[in-house]
Design a protein around this motif. Sequence first.
Motif, mmCIF file in Angstrom:
data_model
loop_
_atom_site.group_PDB
_atom_site.id
_atom_site.type_symbol
_atom_site.label_atom_id
_atom_site.label_comp_id
_atom_site.label_asym_id
_atom_site.label_seq_id
_atom_site.Cartn_x
_atom_site.Cartn_y
_atom_site.Cartn_z
ATOM 1 N N GLY A 68 -23.396 -24.030 -50.403
ATOM 2 C CA GLY A 68 -23.961 -22.703 -50.645
ATOM 3 C C GLY A 68 -25.392 -22.729 -51.117
ATOM 4 N N LEU A 69 -26.195 -23.602 -50.525
ATOM 5 C CA LEU A 69 -27.571 -23.788 -51.001
ATOM 6 C C LEU A 69 -28.620 -23.107 -50.120
ATOM 7 C CD1 LEU A 69 -27.405 -27.608 -51.895
ATOM 8 C CD2 LEU A 69 -26.845 -25.633 -53.333
ATOM 9 N N GLU A 70 -28.180 -22.318 -49.134
ATOM 10 C CA GLU A 70 -29.149 -21.720 -48.189
ATOM 11 C C GLU A 70 -30.209 -20.878 -48.881
ATOM 12 O OE1 GLU A 70 -25.800 -21.478 -48.045
ATOM 13 O OE2 GLU A 70 -25.100 -21.040 -46.017
ATOM 14 N N GLU A 71 -29.840 -20.240 -49.977
ATOM 15 C CA GLU A 71 -30.792 -19.352 -50.653
ATOM 16 C C GLU A 71 -31.571 -20.063 -51.764
ATOM 17 O OE1 GLU A 71 -31.331 -16.451 -49.388
ATOM 18 O OE2 GLU A 71 -29.703 -16.745 -47.956
ATOM 19 N N LYS A 72 -31.269 -21.329 -51.987
ATOM 20 C CA LYS A 72 -32.011 -22.106 -52.977
ATOM 21 C C LYS A 72 -33.377 -22.516 -52.416
ATOM 22 C CE LYS A 72 -28.668 -22.361 -56.098
ATOM 23 N NZ LYS A 72 -28.802 -21.823 -57.471
ATOM 24 N N LYS A 73 -34.248 -22.943 -53.317
ATOM 25 C CA LYS A 73 -35.565 -23.411 -52.877
ATOM 26 C C LYS A 73 -35.451 -24.864 -52.380
ATOM 27 C CE LYS A 73 -37.902 -22.255 -56.603
ATOM 28 N NZ LYS A 73 -39.038 -22.041 -57.521
ATOM 29 N N ILE A 74 -35.579 -25.014 -51.068
ATOM 30 C CA ILE A 74 -35.445 -26.336 -50.448
ATOM 31 C C ILE A 74 -36.804 -26.764 -49.913
ATOM 32 C CG2 ILE A 74 -34.196 -27.714 -48.754
ATOM 33 C CD1 ILE A 74 -32.019 -25.589 -48.737
ATOM 34 N N LEU A 75 -37.185 -27.967 -50.228
ATOM 35 C CA LEU A 75 -38.478 -28.506 -49.792
ATOM 36 C C LEU A 75 -38.258 -29.698 -48.864
ATOM 37 C CD1 LEU A 75 -41.682 -29.064 -51.771
ATOM 38 C CD2 LEU A 75 -40.603 -31.089 -50.806
ATOM 39 N N THR A 76 -39.051 -29.772 -47.815
ATOM 40 C CA THR A 76 -39.047 -30.947 -46.951
ATOM 41 C C THR A 76 -40.333 -31.725 -47.177
ATOM 42 O OG1 THR A 76 -38.962 -31.769 -44.671
ATOM 43 C CG2 THR A 76 -40.017 -29.637 -45.010
ATOM 44 N N THR A 77 -40.230 -33.037 -47.230
ATOM 45 C CA THR A 77 -41.410 -33.858 -47.522
ATOM 46 C C THR A 77 -42.306 -33.977 -46.305
ATOM 47 O OG1 THR A 77 -40.153 -35.862 -46.987
ATOM 48 C CG2 THR A 77 -40.210 -35.171 -49.286
ATOM 49 N N TYR A 130 -29.745 -24.802 -37.137
ATOM 50 C CA TYR A 130 -28.389 -24.343 -37.444
ATOM 51 C C TYR A 130 -28.388 -23.131 -38.370
ATOM 52 C CZ TYR A 130 -27.057 -28.681 -35.222
ATOM 53 O OH TYR A 130 -26.911 -29.696 -34.311
ATOM 54 N N PHE A 131 -29.579 -22.584 -38.611
ATOM 55 C CA PHE A 131 -29.718 -21.377 -39.426
ATOM 56 C C PHE A 131 -30.549 -20.365 -38.639
ATOM 57 C CE2 PHE A 131 -29.133 -24.976 -42.227
ATOM 58 C CZ PHE A 131 -28.194 -24.526 -43.151
ATOM 59 N N ASP A 132 -30.458 -19.108 -39.021
ATOM 60 C CA ASP A 132 -31.212 -18.079 -38.291
ATOM 61 C C ASP A 132 -32.644 -17.931 -38.783
ATOM 62 O OD1 ASP A 132 -30.784 -16.904 -40.718
ATOM 63 O OD2 ASP A 132 -29.560 -15.246 -39.969
ATOM 64 N N ARG A 133 -33.042 -18.778 -39.711
ATOM 65 C CA ARG A 133 -34.420 -18.788 -40.231
ATOM 66 C C ARG A 133 -34.684 -20.181 -40.799
ATOM 67 N NH1 ARG A 133 -33.963 -19.223 -45.553
ATOM 68 N NH2 ARG A 133 -31.998 -18.575 -46.524
ATOM 69 N N SER A 134 -35.917 -20.426 -41.192
ATOM 70 C CA SER A 134 -36.229 -21.701 -41.833
ATOM 71 C C SER A 134 -35.667 -21.708 -43.251
ATOM 72 C CB SER A 134 -37.738 -21.927 -41.894
ATOM 73 O OG SER A 134 -38.031 -23.110 -42.616
ATOM 74 N N ILE A 135 -34.943 -22.773 -43.582
ATOM 75 C CA ILE A 135 -34.389 -22.874 -44.944
ATOM 76 C C ILE A 135 -35.354 -23.588 -45.882
ATOM 77 C CG2 ILE A 135 -32.005 -22.801 -44.148
ATOM 78 C CD1 ILE A 135 -31.934 -25.875 -44.481
ATOM 79 N N ALA A 144 -40.736 -25.331 -58.950
ATOM 80 C CA ALA A 144 -40.027 -26.565 -58.606
ATOM 81 C C ALA A 144 -38.933 -26.307 -57.578
ATOM 82 C CB ALA A 144 -39.417 -27.180 -59.861
ATOM 83 N N PRO A 145 -38.814 -27.162 -56.572
ATOM 84 C CA PRO A 145 -37.738 -27.002 -55.588
ATOM 85 C C PRO A 145 -36.388 -27.371 -56.184
ATOM 86 C CG PRO A 145 -38.940 -29.021 -55.162
ATOM 87 C CD PRO A 145 -39.678 -28.316 -56.274
ATOM 88 N N TYR A 146 -35.346 -26.821 -55.607
ATOM 89 C CA TYR A 146 -33.993 -27.149 -56.043
ATOM 90 C C TYR A 146 -33.605 -28.526 -55.512
ATOM 91 C CZ TYR A 146 -29.115 -26.218 -57.332
ATOM 92 O OH TYR A 146 -27.872 -26.277 -57.913
ATOM 93 N N ILE A 147 -33.879 -28.766 -54.232
ATOM 94 C CA ILE A 147 -33.638 -30.069 -53.616
ATOM 95 C C ILE A 147 -34.791 -30.405 -52.683
ATOM 96 C CG2 ILE A 147 -31.111 -30.034 -53.736
ATOM 97 C CD1 ILE A 147 -31.052 -29.030 -50.856
ATOM 98 N N MET A 148 -34.953 -31.702 -52.411
ATOM 99 C CA MET A 148 -35.942 -32.189 -51.454
ATOM 100 C C MET A 148 -35.225 -32.964 -50.342
ATOM 101 S SD MET A 148 -39.033 -33.841 -53.673
ATOM 102 C CE MET A 148 -39.817 -33.005 -55.048
#
Length: 544
Positions: free
Chosen positions: A409-418, A437-442, A475-479
């Motif tokens: 359930g992390l789609e709405e969390k702040k996710i960062l890609t390196t 696999y999502f209808d927008r960029s996560i 700060a991002p939630y996950i990277m």
Amino acid sequence: MVSKNKKTDIMISVIITVVVSALTIIGLYCHEPWFDEAQAYLLARDSSWHDVLMYWTHYEGHPPMWHILLKCAASLGLSFEAAIKSMNFIFVEAVVLLIQFRSPFSRAAKAVIPFSFFLLYQYSVISRPYMMLTCSCLLAAMCYKERHEKPLRYCLALIFMCVVHSYGIAFAGGIVVADMVGEAIRERSIKKMCTGIISNKKLLVCYVMLFAAAMTMIADIMPHSDTFAAKQTVNPNYHSLPVCYLFSWLLIPSENLFTSFSSELMYMRQEVNPIGEVIAAGAISLLIWAALFVICKKRRMVAELFIPYAFIAVLTSLHIMPHHFGIFFMYMLFILWTASDKEQIKISEFTELAEKAGMSASFAKKIIIGAAAAFSVINIYWDSLSFYREIKLPYDPAPAIAEWIKDKGLEEKKILTTWSKSDIYMVNASSVAANAYFDRSIFYNLNYDLAFISHKVADEAEKAEVLEKWRSEGAPYIMVCDGPQETGFICDELGLQDDYLAVAYVGKGRRIFKDKCDTYNVYVMCTRDTYKEIYGKEYEVSTY
């Protein structure tokens, strides 16, 4: 009344078509799409028709046909995998049917060709525009014999080739130039050749249409000044362009049919092979060229043999990876098809030549049959390994990462890609694939808020502005990154105080190519507090 032999031939073709179709469906079902497949779909899904046709082409470097088809599929409501795989399967079927029911090849050739590695696995299972390009090459070959009598369908096939891929533009141009040069040689007069074209009004008009289409496509894909391909510098340790041009003739043919020296993860320009591999590939490639020369010389089509590939090799020397090598196989099918249309290819052409050289005809025949058997065995071996690994192993970790994010359930969390230290917009490739696999960029930090990579290069001012925008997000939630070591660089760039040292998830990928299987992982990193929030327990560092 259909003869018994004809019925048998049709039955064998039907069986081969069914077998190839079944294997392709299995491969497509098991395949986890990677960055290239997702990039094309996301670009098509999220862009306007104008941008698909006239804007992103300058950054992608290829004509828009594949994106057009994917946009149509997405508009019909097809999901990512359904869209790319169904579109590709249509052209797999078209190629197999053309080979089995329309080609002039011998029964043995029709049985062997569909099981070659590039046709059965590389371009059938991995959904990119290369099977469509193969189809265009076969259509052009089918129309070539009657090009002067029925020029419209011939030129439409070449135009189709041009709108599919940049290689197709070079190939189509080479075919037309070779036809003109070959005709001038056969007539021993450039004037007669020109007169023949001018007097054939339909052919002349069609050539003008083809030229206009080719120029339009070239203008449409010409890189803008800020395109990554235009900005990137070539490492001085890479092979020079003349060396790569030579490799296009003496490495790629062998790598299509018999050898497996090249690494899928490296450009031809940067890979340094042991001298023994270079010599072996060169010797085998020369034998392949010699065999094609014997076939084409007898049919007075030597210009048609060398000129198209000379055009193609210009592009392959500039930019090619091993999964692109199949362009030679497409070219070879075109040559063998057009040669067979003039006169059926027979083993006796080679045995007679061998006898003149003092070799036994029976020994020469054994060599030819042995080479054909070796090609079949090697390619079936590559296919078998590829399909086995495709079924057993994940090709790319993106689907699993997307599923993990949904499950937690992390789609709405702040996710960062390196991103790369050298290019702020060159992000983790599997992150882009996960977006499909999502209808927008996560990911909140993808370039220009797109779900795909723009292939633009930011100048220093833009880089500073973009970094400041990302810092303002907090700060991002996950990277998501290629390795835990990347988090230190990212934290420094964004001024983050927390340590993102906890491994929340590891996605595994296996890049399959012939008998090779390169392993790579993609990591989801977070802080210890975030890890405890996700899993309800303290993070423990793995020990080995």
